[in-house]
Write an enzyme that holds these catalytic residues in place. Structure first.
Site, short mmCIF file in Angstrom:
data_model
loop_
_atom_site.label_atom_id
_atom_site.label_comp_id
_atom_site.label_asym_id
_atom_site.label_seq_id
_atom_site.Cartn_x
_atom_site.Cartn_y
_atom_site.Cartn_z
N GLY B 263 0.82 -1.20 0.00
CA GLY B 263 0.00 0.00 0.00
C GLY B 263 0.86 1.25 0.00
O GLY B 263 2.09 1.20 0.12
N VAL B 264 0.18 2.39 -0.12
CA VAL B 264 0.86 3.67 -0.20
C VAL B 264 1.12 4.18 1.22
O VAL B 264 0.37 3.90 2.13
CB VAL B 264 -0.01 4.68 -0.96
CG1 VAL B 264 0.71 5.99 -1.16
CG2 VAL B 264 -0.43 4.10 -2.29
N GLU B 288 0.30 -1.38 -6.97
CA GLU B 288 -0.27 -0.17 -7.56
C GLU B 288 0.81 0.88 -7.76
O GLU B 288 1.17 1.25 -8.85
CB GLU B 288 -1.27 0.45 -6.58
CG GLU B 288 -2.62 -0.14 -6.54
CD GLU B 288 -3.44 0.53 -5.45
OE1 GLU B 288 -4.55 0.06 -5.23
OE2 GLU B 288 -2.99 1.51 -4.82
N GLY B 382 -7.03 0.53 -3.52
CA GLY B 382 -6.89 -0.82 -4.07
C GLY B 382 -6.83 -1.89 -3.02
O GLY B 382 -6.74 -3.08 -3.35
#
Lengths: 494, 494
Positions: B263-264, B288, B382
């Site tokens: 994840g970010v 992503e 996402g």
């Protein structure tokens, strides 16, 4: 008779009485067994095991396709023979043992069990018990009225017990399509593009050395109990048919809608039955359980093909369908549940998924498993596989239960199985809420206006209005969010 | 300079000042714009639109790949130019407008937006605004630092505005792999088997007649702000690395683990950075956002390939990576988010998904979006695409927030984005909970023992024990389930 069905010479000497076979199942084993939706269960062995366990205490970890018939789960639970159970059940005695904390129940997406075993996330079966109509000369186990997880269990178990089911005809041979995704890495695409594609074999190829016992079974599948559509389920079906008609008229869905999935049970069955009097033609199904309604739609020429992983039919249909299987072989196929419920295929095919909710909240979060957030009913089953990846995800329920004591629409779902992101359409007998492309506050407006029983509408509006006054993207008053459930537990009425 | 980048003769006369291009955007339009994780946004047009809207009030429905940089969302929100926004955002001004109910925010799984447009679930864009480094002679729009939803927007919009981004080098040509799933029915498999497979084209093929304006842009991407790993994120990384080492030693994971998704944000970035000092080699990423850590692992020889849909790097890395793109072209690829986040591919590849939680409960339900169940932070992004379909789904967070006023582990998650079925591993600086194959009561034991801050452990044990005494598969006391959140709102402390 027996040799007719056991055509593989190398295993003909493995036939033994069930009492002997049962002794192969030892304390602490992981047992993988066929059975999905009360169809295609092994029966003689687990029922004998429940008897055996009364005098020879043992605990097994018990894995099947889904729920079982013949009170198998209940009898094993009553004998305290289950330490763990996955991935689904629907038995009142086992349910009690689960809710009391005696049996550890792992409630799984039904597409995931085999992949989790294959890739070492959970233990592989020590022994598999597989219901079969025959073992062919080429070494294929031909399954009965469900495929479920049986192929994976046979591939991964060290030992296999086969129950030859004499209650089901050998004409079932040819109705199954057995395919397993390759072990990763380097797994390729699943080569299924149309619902009627056949991508596998007619049976489970088995190493004869793995077969440690063959048992003759004469206990039939428990027939599905279907209550006839009532006025409310009929109205739910009508709302849905009307919605589909509008979608086709607007060019948003093709004329045959695309492949349909329908959950198990009387409401879902009634909804599908509603297609009979509609103008829809060439319907297709890509689902888990093929119920009465499936065959009714095929018989009346409304449905051209149905793909599932089990045949769960009532006595009325069992005779017609099972006894005349040759007439249905080009119209149905039974697949492993990791294929019937596979996210890759559900997204690719663009499935319209219709599943049943216990309750949902004003924002469209759905509870399909837990009464008052705590007590397990059956399990999530395949609903999550379908809802997350479907083209349109629909949930249906009656707006009230227990004569109006319970509203199925609540301020906040007391357990969330399907988040608002995975819920496109909600339907009760009150109406249909189309939530596509809406933000939470808009979803609440449409749900309260369309789906809620009039007796509860004012109270939900009041909650929503007061929550909005406080603010937030998904306005809630946490101190009141479960006040309806709390009142129900205390007074028996929301 | 301009003609160097606009090589398609048929559209060279479409170059116009941004003030003129902005007038193509009309009140009520659905606007699809490039941009994902603050990378590859169109910038000149939306910023000019925010200015324009101050004197020419309008409302648009605004769809991007994900979050934007350059305060674009904030400036549009401040100008009251947004009626609807999807599928993700991370802007404080827009967040306020969302939580006040002014802007309708549709918080979507990032893999779904284009398929929903393609199949008429939500409105298609009237106009697309696409950031590009070039338009080739063959009519391909070559994208910049993200692919996001841009290809789908160009395919489905009636009109396209291209922003030629002079701040990014044309050497980005060749880093993108543009592929769109076919419109159903009869959609085939996505032919991607390895993370480095190329299945599409280097740019977006565009009908020149659709291009209504070309604008020159000189505003750069907003660089990602990365806080360096702190002691706690370092410990979280260590727990995870130790877990992976054990899995490999036990033969449950391959030596390179399989494709990683992360994840970010700073915690996820720190976790991945932890691989640098590990013994793992030949790591692969299928994610992503490619953050600093991705390039650090590639530079240090730990990672062989990374597939993503955007390049979100800090200034330190931007120069090294963007300016030397030729050195990275055989080590990275940027794909559309409906491919980077596709459930078909996530399940097939067997991804290890690492995402960040805001809070999780004792049974492992995860809230990644809503503070106290009501106020939106950024969106689900996402995380749901990956968590549902991953081989192993991991969520990480610090055990406490706001100096200990908030416990990240609570009796019941105040909003559920990821149900317990989709959460395999939870990690805080306190430890790691391996929930695979466990029932809810077992999950609670492992979570409370391993993940909870000592200050909150006794209180959670007390809640769990009293809930178990009442019973249920997932024991809860609904009247107390949110008492921690309620106290937080009232007193500022759980």
């Amino acid at each position: 008779m027996a040799t007719n069905r056991i055509r593989l010479a190398a295993v003909q000497d493995k036939v033994m009485p069930v009492e002997q076979a049962v002794q192969l199942i030892k304390n602490g084993m992981v047992v993988g067994m066929s059975g999905f939706g009360g169809a295609g269960d092994a029966k003689s062995v687990p029922l004998a095991l429940a008897e055996h366990a009364k005098n020879h205490p043992l605990k097994i970890s018990f894995v099947t396709g889904a729920s079982l018939g013949n009170q198998i789960d209940g009898k094993l639970a009553a004998a305290h023979a289950l330490s763990r159970r996955m991935p689904f059940q629907a038995d009142p005695v086992l349910r009690k043992a689960i809710n009391s904390g005696e049996v550890m129940f792992i409630d799984q997406h039904l597409s995931e069990t085999l992949d989790q075993m294959r890739h070492h996330m959970i233990a592989k079966p020590d022994i598999a018990i597989i219901s079969a109509v025959a073992i062919t000369e080429e070494g294929y186990i031909i399954l009965t009225s469900s495929v479920g997880n049986s192929a994976g269990f046979v591939a991964m178990a060290k030992q296999v017990i086969v129950e030859i089911d004499h209650t089901l005809p050998v004409t079932l041979e040819g109705v199954h399509d057995v395919y397993a995704p390759a072990t990763r890495p380097h797994r390729g695409p699943i080569p299924l593009i149309e619902v009627n594609d056949r991508i596998g074999t007619i049976g489970i190829k088995v190493d004869p050395a793995k077969i440690v016992a063959i048992v003759e079974n004469h206990i039939p599948d428990t027939p599905a109990l279907m209550t006839d559509p009532d006025a409310d389920t009929q109205i739910i079906a009508n709302h849905l048919i009307h919605f589909f008609e509008q979608e086709v008229a607007a060019g948003r869905l093709p004329e045959n809608l695309g492949p349909l999935q329908s959950g198990v049970g009387s409401i879902a069955n009634a909804v599908l039955a509603g297609f009979e009097t509609s103008n829809f033609k060439n319907l297709e199904m890509y689902s888990e359980v093929l119920q009465d309604c499936t065959f009714h739609l095929i018989d009346t020429g409304k449905m051209t093909f149905a793909s599932g992983c089990s045949l769960t039919v009532s006595p009325k249909y069992a005779e017609r369908v099972i006894a005349h299987m040759d007439q249905y072989k080009d119209k149905i196929v039974l697949r492993p549940q990791e294929i019937s419920n596979n996210p890759e295929l559900i997204r690719r095919l663009g499935i319209i998924a219709i599943n049943t909710a216990i309750e949902f909240d004003i924002y469209g979060n759905v509870n399909s498993t837990h009464v008052s957030g705590t007590r397990m009913m059956n399990g999530i089953g395949g609903s999550g596989d379908f809802a997350r990846n479907a083209h349109i995800s629909i949930f249906v329920t009656k707006s009230i239960a227990k004569g109006g004591a319970i509203s199925s629409v609540v301020p906040m779902a007391s357990h969330v199985d399907h988040t608002e992101h995975d819920v496109d359409i909600l339907v009760t007998e009150q109406g249909l809420a189309d939530l596509r492309g809406l933000a939470p506050r808009e979803r609440a407006r449409v749900i309260i206006d369309n789906c809620v029983h009039p007796d509860y509408q004012a109270a939900l509006n009041d909650y929503f209005d007061r929550a909005c006054a406080i603010g937030g993207h998904t306005p809630h008053i946490l101190s009141e969010a479960f006040s309806w459930h709390d009142k129900l537990e205390r007074t028996g009425h929301m």
